[in-house]
Enzyme design. Structure first.
Site, PDB file in Angstrom:
ATOM      1  N   GLU A  32      36.155  62.061  61.172  1.00 42.34           N
ATOM      2  CA  GLU A  32      36.650  63.016  60.175  1.00 42.34           C
ATOM      3  C   GLU A  32      35.528  63.505  59.274  1.00 42.34           C
ATOM      4  O   GLU A  32      35.385  63.046  58.131  1.00 42.34           O
ATOM      5  CB  GLU A  32      37.770  62.387  59.326  1.00 42.34           C
ATOM      6  N   GLU A  42      44.253  61.738  66.067  1.00 39.15           N
ATOM      7  CA  GLU A  42      44.885  60.864  65.081  1.00 39.15           C
ATOM      8  C   GLU A  42      45.942  61.645  64.313  1.00 39.15           C
ATOM      9  O   GLU A  42      45.720  62.783  63.909  1.00 39.15           O
ATOM     10  CB  GLU A  42      43.836  60.332  64.109  1.00 39.15           C
TER      11      GLU A  42
END
Length: 526
Positions: free
Chosen positions: A352, A444
């Site tokens: 991320e 995710e």
């Protein structure tokens, strides 16, 4: 882990907004159904989202009478064009417009005041009007407030609302169970530590593994590749992988055992096991050799069960992946060389990125990808995107920065992350548009807020997963663990107890996601 609000995707089929129907209580005649004692009072909430030709519905059934052991919910669609398709947490039957949803083993007992949550996706040829009358074991639940669903609309331009990112509450610890594993991550500080020069060891020989049984996801599909905007199998046909992500393997190794992987492969019928190796926060940087060995062990366990293994280089703080460039090169050189003989390994090279430009992420990717390609030239590689892998949405951008300046490499995909209670229509709009131009993988997502906690948002989760299914975009749910947070599949203490199959040890999020993953795969073989 994740932090600020997450996005999601869809193609030209944008979900149209949810409408809620609250059905009140009634105390009347006894039930007519064969299922145990009937409730003399009941309430139903029916929430629906629509897109052209289809819809999803989430239903909460509340028993306001005496306890029941077995129940049946009845209602009728207003339109003959509405049909139930895939359902979860109940057994559905439709005759004409009349629908019944019967309890299953784990939710058949409803004490007074208790509720069950069920749902389904459906098709429609004539809009999506809401049913007006519901019965529970034959007792009518009075309609007290109805509101029609929003009609399908064209994909809107995403509108942005700035959300403040809470200050993280993380502290470095040896390897205890974390108490707060997911909080919004602020923009990283500009101070960077020097990246150490990687120390290289002799390249290990790839360790081929026996081919899994032909009926497994890997046995059917073989080595995957990117074709157009899709992930495709050995037959060059688009496939969707559905599975689960670990939590930080430095915190929850007890959750990833032979028993838990057996349950994931055989009970959940998962296609994918994502191995999340944190780089900071007590992860890889503290002991590169040990964490590399642990990742390889989990890859072997997934391989033995015919599941795909996704190796997640879980960068989070700092948000600029270039801070870990040397570590990434060392790590991926090792795991790619060791696993190049396998057909089931996918590499996710940065989790991320946040507080950093797409140009910087792209530069990082174009330095790490050749390291993997040197050992494993044909593997699928997934690149994280800006703003916590939101395609830039959480920092005010969108997918156009990637479309206009893609990573210069083949056989790659782009990551998208969302948390259903935090990321809704504006994120879905961007994903819907991006999916026509970019190969996407939801590496995710969570059913709750971006903090990893809060109530499970079944309506938004269903809207997301329905879109992913329609678009054949793969996904991994956060998390296959017993972490003390509502995003975890298992109740606290499950991993130490060692009983993983079935629903008795699952949190509400785990019950719902297991139901969705267990539905039959659609793997074309010609």
């Amino acid at each position: 882990m994740k932090y600020p609000a997450r996005p999601h995707r869809g193609r030209a089929l944008l979900m149209a907004g949810a409408a809620a129907l609250a059905l009140g209580t009634l105390t009347t005649a006894p039930a007519v159904a064969a299922a145990s004692a009937a409730a003399p009072g009941c309430a139903v909430t029916y929430t629906t989202s629509s897109w052209p030709g289809g819809f999803s519905a989430n239903i909460t059934v509340k028993n306001l009478g005496g306890a029941v052991d077995g129940w049946k919910l009845g209602f009728s669609f207003p339109s003959s064009g509405q049909k139930v398709g895939h359902g979860w947490s109940a057994v559905y039957d439709q005759k004409g417009t009349a629908v019944t949803a019967s309890s299953v083993s784990y939710n058949k007992s409803l004490a007074s005041g208790a509720s069950a949550q069920i749902g389904f996706t459906g098709s429609t040829t004539d809009g999506n009007p809401i049913p007006t009358t519901f019965t529970l074991n034959g007792v009518t639940c009075n309609d007290t407030a109805t509101r029609p669903p929003a009609p399908p609309t064209a994909t809107p331009t995403p509108t942005r609302t700035a959300t403040a990112a809470p200050t993280p509450t993380r502290t470095a610890t040896a390897a205890p169970t974390p108490t707060a594993t997911r909080t919004a991550t602020p923009v990283p500080t500009a101070t960077r530590t020097a990246t150490p020069t990687p120390t290289r060891t002799a390249t290990p020989t790839p360790t081929p593994t026996k081919a899994p049984a032909t009926g497994t996801p890997v046995g059917i599909n073989g080595k995957l590749h990117v074709c157009g905007v899709h992930l495709c199998n050995r037959y060059n046909r688009p496939v969707q992988l559905r599975g689960m992500s670990t939590h930080g393997i430095q915190w929850f190794p007890r959750c990833y055992t032979d028993a838990s992987l057996d349950a994931l492969a055989n009970d959940w019928k998962s296609d994918l096991f994502r191995v999340s190796m944190y780089v900071q926060e007590g992860g890889y940087e503290t002991n590169p050799a040990a964490f590399t060995e642990q990742v390889n062990k989990y890859v072997d366990m997934a391989t033995a069960r015919g599941m795909y293994a996704m190796i997640d280089f879980h960068t989070l703080t700092p948000g600029d992946p270039n801070h870990n460039l040397a570590r990434a090169k060392t790590f991926f050189a090792s795991v790619a060389a060791r696993n190049a003989g396998k057909d089931n390994v996918i590499y996710e090279i940065t989790n991320e990125p946040n507080g950093v430009s797409w140009a910087s992420i792209k530069s990082y990717a174009e330095q790490v990808i050749p390291v993997i390609r040197a050992a494993d030239p044909d593997a699928v590689i997934i690149v994280g995107t800006r703003a916590w892998s939101s395609l830039g949405v959480s920092e005010g951008s969108n997918e156009t920065e990637i479309v206009d300046n893609p990573v210069n490499a083949k056989n790659i995909m782009y990551a998208f992350h969302f948390y259903a209670a935090s990321h809704k229509d504006n994120y879905r709009a961007v994903v819907s548009r991006a999916a026509a131009k970019l190969p996407l993988f939801v590496t995710e997502f969570g059913t709750v807020t971006a903090s990893g906690n809060g109530e499970v948002d079944l309506a938004s989760t269903a809207a997301w997963i329905d879109m992913l299914d329609q678009l054949k975009i793969g996904y991994a749910n956060w998390t296959y663990s017993d972490a003390p947070e509502s995003s975890a599949a298992f109740k606290p203490g499950t991993c130490s107890a060692g009983a993983f199959a079935g629903t008795g040890s699952l949190n509400p999020s785990g019950v719902y996601i297991r139901d969705r993953i267990r539905t039959a795969d659609d793997f074309p073989t010609s």
